[in-house]
Design a protein around this motif. Structure first.
Motif, PDB file in Angstrom:
ATOM      1  N   ARG A   1       0.803  -1.224   0.000  1.00 11.03           N
ATOM      2  CA  ARG A   1       0.000   0.000   0.000  1.00 11.03           C
ATOM      3  C   ARG A   1       0.834   1.272   0.000  1.00 11.03           C
ATOM      4  NH1 ARG A   1      -2.936   1.426   5.553  1.00 11.03           N
ATOM      5  NH2 ARG A   1      -2.953   3.345   4.386  1.00 11.03           N
ATOM      6  N   GLY A   2       2.152   1.141  -0.110  1.00  7.59           N
ATOM      7  CA  GLY A   2       3.004   2.325  -0.185  1.00  7.59           C
ATOM      8  C   GLY A   2       3.256   2.961   1.169  1.00  7.59           C
ATOM      9  N   HIS A   3       3.709   4.201   1.164  1.00  8.19           N
ATOM     10  CA  HIS A   3       3.974   5.011   2.361  1.00  8.19           C
ATOM     11  C   HIS A   3       5.147   4.498   3.189  1.00  8.19           C
ATOM     12  CE1 HIS A   3       0.250   7.183   1.622  1.00  8.19           C
ATOM     13  NE2 HIS A   3      -0.366   6.030   1.510  1.00  8.19           N
ATOM     14  N   ARG A   4       6.185   3.968   2.540  1.00  2.00           N
ATOM     15  CA  ARG A   4       7.325   3.418   3.250  1.00  2.00           C
ATOM     16  C   ARG A   4       8.075   4.481   4.038  1.00  2.00           C
ATOM     17  NH1 ARG A   4       5.503   0.024   1.389  1.00  2.00           N
ATOM     18  NH2 ARG A   4       6.535  -0.975  -0.312  1.00  2.00           N
ATOM     19  N   GLU A   5       8.513   4.106   5.231  1.00  8.78           N
ATOM     20  CA  GLU A   5       9.390   4.936   6.055  1.00  8.78           C
ATOM     21  C   GLU A   5      10.812   4.377   6.068  1.00  8.78           C
ATOM     22  OE1 GLU A   5       7.515   5.114   9.911  1.00  8.78           O
ATOM     23  OE2 GLU A   5       5.937   6.446   9.191  1.00  8.78           O
ATOM     24  N   LEU A   6      10.979   3.167   5.574  1.00 18.76           N
ATOM     25  CA  LEU A   6      12.277   2.497   5.508  1.00 18.76           C
ATOM     26  C   LEU A   6      12.491   1.995   4.085  1.00 18.76           C
ATOM     27  CD1 LEU A   6      11.958   0.427   8.807  1.00 18.76           C
ATOM     28  CD2 LEU A   6      13.278   2.511   8.477  1.00 18.76           C
ATOM     29  N   PRO A   7      13.756   1.870   3.656  1.00 18.00           N
ATOM     30  CA  PRO A   7      14.025   1.440   2.278  1.00 18.00           C
ATOM     31  C   PRO A   7      13.874  -0.068   2.103  1.00 18.00           C
ATOM     32  CG  PRO A   7      16.080   1.838   3.418  1.00 18.00           C
ATOM     33  CD  PRO A   7      14.978   2.220   4.376  1.00 18.00           C
ATOM     34  N   ILE A   8      12.641  -0.542   2.243  1.00 16.07           N
ATOM     35  CA  ILE A   8      12.330  -1.967   2.154  1.00 16.07           C
ATOM     36  C   ILE A   8      11.277  -2.140   1.070  1.00 16.07           C
ATOM     37  CG2 ILE A   8      11.257  -3.905   3.367  1.00 16.07           C
ATOM     38  CD1 ILE A   8      12.548  -2.781   5.946  1.00 16.07           C
ATOM     39  N   GLN A   9      11.548  -3.043   0.115  1.00 17.33           N
ATOM     40  CA  GLN A   9      10.612  -3.305  -0.976  1.00 17.33           C
ATOM     41  C   GLN A   9      10.401  -4.808  -1.117  1.00 17.33           C
ATOM     42  OE1 GLN A   9       9.004  -0.870  -2.533  1.00 17.33           O
ATOM     43  NE2 GLN A   9      10.168   0.627  -1.380  1.00 17.33           N
ATOM     44  N   PRO A  10       9.164  -5.237  -1.383  1.00 17.32           N
ATOM     45  CA  PRO A  10       8.919  -6.673  -1.574  1.00 17.32           C
ATOM     46  C   PRO A  10       9.488  -7.178  -2.897  1.00 17.32           C
ATOM     47  CG  PRO A  10       6.875  -5.418  -1.805  1.00 17.32           C
ATOM     48  CD  PRO A  10       7.942  -4.441  -1.415  1.00 17.32           C
ATOM     49  N   ASP A  11       9.887  -8.441  -2.890  1.00 16.71           N
ATOM     50  CA  ASP A  11      10.352  -9.115  -4.105  1.00 16.71           C
ATOM     51  C   ASP A  11       9.172  -9.701  -4.878  1.00 16.71           C
ATOM     52  OD1 ASP A  11      13.426  -9.175  -3.697  1.00 16.71           O
ATOM     53  OD2 ASP A  11      12.592  -9.804  -1.773  1.00 16.71           O
ATOM     54  N   PHE A  12       8.128 -10.073  -4.151  1.00 20.53           N
ATOM     55  CA  PHE A  12       6.930 -10.669  -4.738  1.00 20.53           C
ATOM     56  C   PHE A  12       5.726  -9.918  -4.170  1.00 20.53           C
ATOM     57  CE2 PHE A  12      10.115 -13.956  -3.824  1.00 20.53           C
ATOM     58  CZ  PHE A  12      10.450 -14.335  -5.115  1.00 20.53           C
ATOM     59  N   THR A  13       4.914  -9.337  -5.054  1.00 17.26           N
ATOM     60  CA  THR A  13       3.774  -8.529  -4.622  1.00 17.26           C
ATOM     61  C   THR A  13       2.518  -9.010  -5.317  1.00 17.26           C
ATOM     62  OG1 THR A  13       5.227  -6.612  -4.379  1.00 17.26           O
ATOM     63  CG2 THR A  13       2.860  -6.177  -4.472  1.00 17.26           C
ATOM     64  N   GLY A  14       1.475  -9.242  -4.528  1.00 16.31           N
ATOM     65  CA  GLY A  14       0.196  -9.627  -5.105  1.00 16.31           C
ATOM     66  C   GLY A  14      -0.489  -8.464  -5.776  1.00 16.31           C
ATOM     67  N   ARG A  15      -0.610  -7.349  -5.066  1.00 17.86           N
ATOM     68  CA  ARG A  15      -1.329  -6.190  -5.593  1.00 17.86           C
ATOM     69  C   ARG A  15      -0.695  -4.922  -5.060  1.00 17.86           C
ATOM     70  NH1 ARG A  15      -6.803  -5.469  -7.380  1.00 17.86           N
ATOM     71  NH2 ARG A  15      -6.420  -7.491  -8.311  1.00 17.86           N
ATOM     72  N   GLN A  16      -0.373  -4.000  -5.959  1.00 19.84           N
ATOM     73  CA  GLN A  16       0.054  -2.649  -5.585  1.00 19.84           C
ATOM     74  C   GLN A  16      -1.226  -1.845  -5.381  1.00 19.84           C
ATOM     75  OE1 GLN A  16       3.212  -0.884  -5.794  1.00 19.84           O
ATOM     76  NE2 GLN A  16       4.449  -2.677  -6.238  1.00 19.84           N
ATOM     77  N   LEU A  17      -1.370  -1.205  -4.245  1.00 15.92           N
ATOM     78  CA  LEU A  17      -2.603  -0.488  -3.944  1.00 15.92           C
ATOM     79  C   LEU A  17      -2.281   0.867  -3.331  1.00 15.92           C
ATOM     80  CD1 LEU A  17      -5.721  -0.699  -3.817  1.00 15.92           C
ATOM     81  CD2 LEU A  17      -5.445  -1.587  -1.503  1.00 15.92           C
ATOM     82  N   PRO A  18      -2.192   1.908  -4.154  1.00 16.27           N
ATOM     83  CA  PRO A  18      -1.960   3.236  -3.588  1.00 16.27           C
ATOM     84  C   PRO A  18      -3.112   3.600  -2.656  1.00 16.27           C
ATOM     85  CG  PRO A  18      -1.714   3.257  -5.980  1.00 16.27           C
ATOM     86  CD  PRO A  18      -2.311   1.932  -5.610  1.00 16.27           C
ATOM     87  N   THR A  19      -2.776   4.037  -1.458  1.00 13.30           N
ATOM     88  CA  THR A  19      -3.797   4.368  -0.464  1.00 13.30           C
ATOM     89  C   THR A  19      -3.482   5.723   0.155  1.00 13.30           C
ATOM     90  OG1 THR A  19      -2.553   3.335   1.334  1.00 13.30           O
ATOM     91  CG2 THR A  19      -4.151   1.941   0.184  1.00 13.30           C
ATOM     92  N   ALA A  20      -4.494   6.306   0.759  1.00 11.60           N
ATOM     93  CA  ALA A  20      -4.278   7.453   1.633  1.00 11.60           C
ATOM     94  C   ALA A  20      -3.848   6.901   2.988  1.00 11.60           C
ATOM     95  CB  ALA A  20      -5.569   8.256   1.776  1.00 11.60           C
ATOM     96  N   LYS A  21      -3.057   7.664   3.722  1.00 12.76           N
ATOM     97  CA  LYS A  21      -2.576   7.186   5.021  1.00 12.76           C
ATOM     98  C   LYS A  21      -3.716   6.875   5.975  1.00 12.76           C
ATOM     99  CE  LYS A  21       2.059   9.008   4.972  1.00 12.76           C
ATOM    100  NZ  LYS A  21       3.115   9.714   5.668  1.00 12.76           N
ATOM    101  N   GLU A  22      -4.839   7.577   5.838  1.00  7.26           N
ATOM    102  CA  GLU A  22      -5.964   7.377   6.757  1.00  7.26           C
ATOM    103  C   GLU A  22      -6.767   6.121   6.426  1.00  7.26           C
ATOM    104  OE1 GLU A  22      -5.796  10.192   4.704  1.00  7.26           O
ATOM    105  OE2 GLU A  22      -4.535  11.268   6.131  1.00  7.26           O
TER     106      GLU A  22
END
Length: 181
Positions: free
Chosen positions: A136-157
């Protein structure tokens, strides 16, 4: 006007997504005899089991599945609701293994950072990869998945809620809108 809950993945779409992730893990793993799936409590554990079942269907090899509790490795205990810690259960020594950490949703990256710290208490894997159902994004650390089911841009709330049969008596993923003011 009330905001409606939005279904992101139906039970059937979730099943297909898990099957796709399992195929991607097989493709990138190489030697499946060295593969270990490690689910992060709570919903990462049944997801890891689902992935292992699909890998076994496709490749006729039983992949060990572990369960990892990261409660005391978190750096944000003061900001999250605490639950009773679960028991970490790893079926094999992780040294020299290809470990795929499995979680339901990646958000800020703090859960995964804690999991990486926890894993090192159980051996030194040759490789650690990350599989998530929803990014869902909004990372605070430089960590990214190698395998992702669904990218879902979200609002923080907004909230992303994953439902799995073993825990919730149904499969699916919902986007829960921000609360009304």
């Amino acid at each position: 006007m009330a905001h409606e809950v939005v279904e992101i993945l139906s039970a059937e779409e979730l099943r297909r997504t898990v099957n796709r992730i399992a195929s991607e893990i097989i493709e990138k793993a190489g030697d499946l005899s060295q593969l270990v799936l490690v689910g992060i409590y709570t919903r990462g554990v049944p997801l890891a089991q689902m992935l292992a079942r699909q890998i076994e269907v496709l490749e006729h090899i039983a992949v060990p599945v572990g369960a990892l509790d990261i409660t005391f490795y978190r750096d944000d205990l003061d900001q999250i609701s605490l639950r009773t810690p679960a028991r970490t259960d790893l079926p094999v020594d992780l040294t020299h293994k290809l470990v795929v950490l499995v979680d339901d949703v990646i958000y800020k990256g703090r859960t995964i950072r804690a999991a990486l710290n926890a894993i090192t208490d159980y051996g030194r894997p040759s490789v650690i990869r990350l599989a998530v159902l929803v990014d869902r994004g909004h990372r605070e650390l430089p960590i990214q998945p190698d395998f992702t089911g669904r990218q879902l841009p979200t609002a923080k709330e907004e909230k992303v809620k994953v439902y799995l049969q073993d825990i919730d008596s149904r499969d699916g993923v919902d986007l829960i809108p921000r609360p009304e003011n």
